[in-house]
Design a protein around this motif. Structure first.
Motif, PDB file in Angstrom:
ATOM      1  N   ALA A   1       3.649   0.078  -3.949  1.00  0.00           N
ATOM      2  CA  ALA A   1       3.211  -1.172  -3.325  1.00  0.00           C
ATOM      3  C   ALA A   1       3.343  -1.091  -1.805  1.00  0.00           C
ATOM      4  O   ALA A   1       2.481  -1.551  -1.065  1.00  0.00           O
ATOM      5  CB  ALA A   1       4.016  -2.346  -3.868  1.00  0.00           C
ATOM      6  N   ARG A   2       4.435  -0.475  -1.323  1.00  0.00           N
ATOM      7  CA  ARG A   2       4.618  -0.312   0.127  1.00  0.00           C
ATOM      8  C   ARG A   2       3.526   0.582   0.696  1.00  0.00           C
ATOM      9  O   ARG A   2       2.970   0.310   1.752  1.00  0.00           O
ATOM     10  CB  ARG A   2       6.008   0.253   0.437  1.00  0.00           C
ATOM     11  N   TRP A   3       3.205   1.682  -0.015  1.00  0.00           N
ATOM     12  CA  TRP A   3       2.130   2.568   0.431  1.00  0.00           C
ATOM     13  C   TRP A   3       0.816   1.800   0.529  1.00  0.00           C
ATOM     14  O   TRP A   3       0.042   2.007   1.460  1.00  0.00           O
ATOM     15  CB  TRP A   3       1.969   3.732  -0.518  1.00  0.00           C
ATOM     16  N   ALA A   4       0.564   0.921  -0.414  1.00  0.00           N
ATOM     17  CA  ALA A   4      -0.677   0.133  -0.388  1.00  0.00           C
ATOM     18  C   ALA A   4      -0.685  -0.817   0.810  1.00  0.00           C
ATOM     19  O   ALA A   4      -1.698  -0.954   1.495  1.00  0.00           O
ATOM     20  CB  ALA A   4      -0.841  -0.644  -1.692  1.00  0.00           C
TER      21      ALA A   4
ATOM     22  N   GLY B   1      -1.334   1.226   3.940  1.00  0.00           N
ATOM     23  CA  GLY B   1      -2.594   1.955   3.999  1.00  0.00           C
ATOM     24  C   GLY B   1      -2.534   3.406   3.559  1.00  0.00           C
ATOM     25  O   GLY B   1      -3.516   4.129   3.686  1.00  0.00           O
ATOM     26  N   ARG B   2      -1.402   3.846   3.026  1.00  0.00           N
ATOM     27  CA  ARG B   2      -1.313   5.242   2.563  1.00  0.00           C
ATOM     28  C   ARG B   2      -2.173   5.473   1.317  1.00  0.00           C
ATOM     29  O   ARG B   2      -2.676   6.568   1.097  1.00  0.00           O
ATOM     30  CB  ARG B   2       0.135   5.595   2.276  1.00  0.00           C
ATOM     31  N   ILE B   3      -2.327   4.423   0.487  1.00  0.00           N
ATOM     32  CA  ILE B   3      -3.209   4.473  -0.668  1.00  0.00           C
ATOM     33  C   ILE B   3      -3.953   3.141  -0.744  1.00  0.00           C
ATOM     34  O   ILE B   3      -3.392   2.092  -0.427  1.00  0.00           O
ATOM     35  CB  ILE B   3      -2.423   4.743  -1.977  1.00  0.00           C
ATOM     36  N   ARG B   4      -5.222   3.222  -1.099  1.00  0.00           N
ATOM     37  CA  ARG B   4      -6.004   1.988  -1.229  1.00  0.00           C
ATOM     38  C   ARG B   4      -5.715   1.339  -2.578  1.00  0.00           C
ATOM     39  O   ARG B   4      -5.427   2.022  -3.553  1.00  0.00           O
ATOM     40  CB  ARG B   4      -7.497   2.273  -1.126  1.00  0.00           C
TER      41      ARG B   4
END
Length: 68
Positions: free
Chosen positions: A28-31, A34-37
């Motif tokens: 969720a943090r990556w999303a 912007g690390r993962i869409r």
């Protein structure tokens, strides 16, 4: 916001986290950063595109367990 794709193209957070060898909270943090869409569904739930997950795995980008 992205449009919702066919269900078979979208992965749930738990499955995505397992594939990327991380936790759902990290995912969720990556999303958010912007690390993962992600695709946001009504009610705020997230789904992740299978192609994006496969691209991350194919790229060899380190996941938290790889970086240790």
């Amino acid at each position: 916001m992205h449009t919702v794709q066919a269900d078979h193209d979208l992965l749930m957070p738990g499955e995505t986290a397992r594939r990327l060898r991380t936790t759902p909270s990290t995912l969720a943090r990556w999303a958010r950063t912007g690390r993962i869409r992600s695709v946001e569904l009504p009610g705020g739930r997230r789904r992740y595109r299978r192609g994006d997950v496969e691209a991350i795995l194919a790229s060899g980008q380190p996941t938290p367990t790889d970086a240790a």
